[in-house]
Structure formats: C-alpha cells, structure tokens
Write an enzyme that holds these catalytic residues in place. Sequence first.
Site, short mmCIF file in Angstrom:
data_model
loop_
_atom_site.label_atom_id
_atom_site.label_comp_id
_atom_site.label_asym_id
_atom_site.label_seq_id
_atom_site.Cartn_x
_atom_site.Cartn_y
_atom_site.Cartn_z
N SER A 66 0.90 6.08 11.32
CA SER A 66 0.33 5.07 12.60
C SER A 66 -0.02 5.98 13.57
CB SER A 66 0.49 3.27 12.36
OG SER A 66 -0.28 3.28 10.97
N1 SAH Z 1 3.40 2.41 7.56
C1 SAH Z 1 2.91 3.78 7.52
C2 SAH Z 1 0.86 3.82 7.62
C3 SAH Z 1 0.00 4.10 6.44
S1 SAH Z 1 -1.45 4.31 5.75
C4 SAH Z 1 3.56 4.34 8.52
O1 SAH Z 1 4.15 4.28 9.42
O2 SAH Z 1 3.00 6.03 8.26
C5 SAH Z 1 -1.86 3.18 5.41
C6 SAH Z 1 -0.96 2.55 3.92
O3 SAH Z 1 -1.56 1.26 3.15
C7 SAH Z 1 -0.99 3.60 2.73
O4 SAH Z 1 -0.49 4.57 2.69
C8 SAH Z 1 -2.08 3.20 2.08
O5 SAH Z 1 -2.58 3.80 0.94
C9 SAH Z 1 -1.85 1.64 1.54
N2 SAH Z 1 -1.86 0.61 1.79
C10 SAH Z 1 -3.85 0.46 1.49
N3 SAH Z 1 -3.56 -1.03 0.57
C11 SAH Z 1 -2.21 -1.42 -0.29
C12 SAH Z 1 -1.26 -2.21 -0.43
N4 SAH Z 1 -3.02 -3.22 -1.32
N5 SAH Z 1 -0.01 -2.13 -1.37
C13 SAH Z 1 0.46 -1.21 -1.07
N6 SAH Z 1 0.35 -0.75 0.32
C14 SAH Z 1 -1.13 -0.09 0.46
#
Ligand code: SAH
Length: 217
Positions: A66
Amino acid sequence: MESNDTLRHQGLRKRLVDGLKIKGIRDELVLAAIGKVPRHLFMDSGFINFAYKDQAFPIGAGQTISQPYTVACQSQLLKIEKNDKVLEVGTGSGYQAAVLVEMGASVFTVERQKELYNKVHRFLPSIGYTPACFFGDGYNGLPDFAPFDKIIVTAGATTVPQTLKTQLKIGGRMVIPVGNNNKQEMYVVIRISENEYKIEKRGKFLFVPMLKGVVNS
Ligand code: SAH
C-alpha cells in the site's frame, strides 16, 4: 539490518514523514513508526529506489504494498494504543504489520496467498518484527484469538464482513475499505454494544479486492 538501512534511506524516510504531515497525518505514533520501518527492505529489489515515494508498488502474486499515505491513514484511524490486540487482514508485504508492531500493538496478520505468507513470516523476524502471521482466508477472521481491540482490512471489501464485526471487542474499531473494484470508501466501524455498530466514512481509496478462499501455490 543496519548495513541495509543507510543514512540515505533514513534521510528519505524523514522526507516521506514530512510529506505525510503536510497531507494531514497527525498521530505521532504513526509518524514515528513510518520514520523507523525500513520500507525499502519490503520491496522487490527492482523497485528499491521508489521505496520512499508516496506510491503503491507491486510485491509479486499480483499484489501491491500500500501507498505510505494509505498505511498512515488507516493506522491513524485505528487510534492505536500501546498493547492493543490488532487483527490485520491482508498481510501482503508485511509493511503495514511492521508499522503496527512499531506503534506498540500486538499484531495478528492473515494472508490468503501462500507465496506471500511464506515469504513474509520469515522475512519480518529477520528484521526484528514478530507479529503472529497466519495463512488463511481473512473473511473468517481468527476466531481462536478473538476478540480484538482493533481490526484493519487492507483489501477492498464489497460489504463489512459480519464475522469480522463479531470479532471486535465492544468499544473496538475496524478500519476497512468498502466499495467495488474501482473505488472504495474507508469505513471506521465502531462496536458500540453487543449488537450495535456505528459507521463513520473517511474518504475514497483504491485497494486490490478482498477475495474469498486461499491460493495454495
Ligand atoms: N497490508 C499490505 C497490503 C497488501 S495488498 C502491505 O502492507 O503490504 C492486500 C493483500 O490482501 C494482498 O496480499 C491480498 O492477497 C490479501 N487478501 C485479499 N483478500 C484476502 C482475504 N480474504 N484474506 C486474507 N488476505 C487477503
């Protein structure tokens, strides 16, 4: 870690923090944490020079780390207090989890993509951050560890999942982007009593979608 975190990186982080202050981030715990966590170590080496720009970047498996402003906003909206028990849905690169640990929270983070989970649950301890990392579908939350003081969802949901609402402590807050694939609105869901929740809306953002089930490869 020291050898990989140079004075140049520290200088770039200070500028990033100054930029976040100008964009309205006020929570001193958030600003101090972003000033400390070495974001460049969370990114693929090809993007390392972009680590301290206020932008989102690819982290593999079709996902993104993000944008720092988004991490700062969500962290600020959580109103973290030391020792808060926090559930994060969407570990991704682990950067948001590290920021929350740096703020003094006790962090439980869930990722649905095995590839990302495998990488992050080894990487984070190697740079000194030890949140509890889980592989699974965040739609289920973590019933064995509930209730949580705070819940942060870092992928865009179409509605607020009921399971996550019930895993909030009374008085607890959940910060979750809600909308469609093109745009979400940041919701702060506050559990007022056993059966009552209040929702505050806090601006438009763009996240990758929150998806059901897990990806095992
Ligand atoms: N917090 C992260 C942002 C990652 S983007 C950071 O600091 O880098 C969002 C993430 O959510 C992705 O890796 C995606 O695979 C995950 N995601 C999406 N749906 C999800 C679910 N139902 N359970 C767990 N993770 C999920």
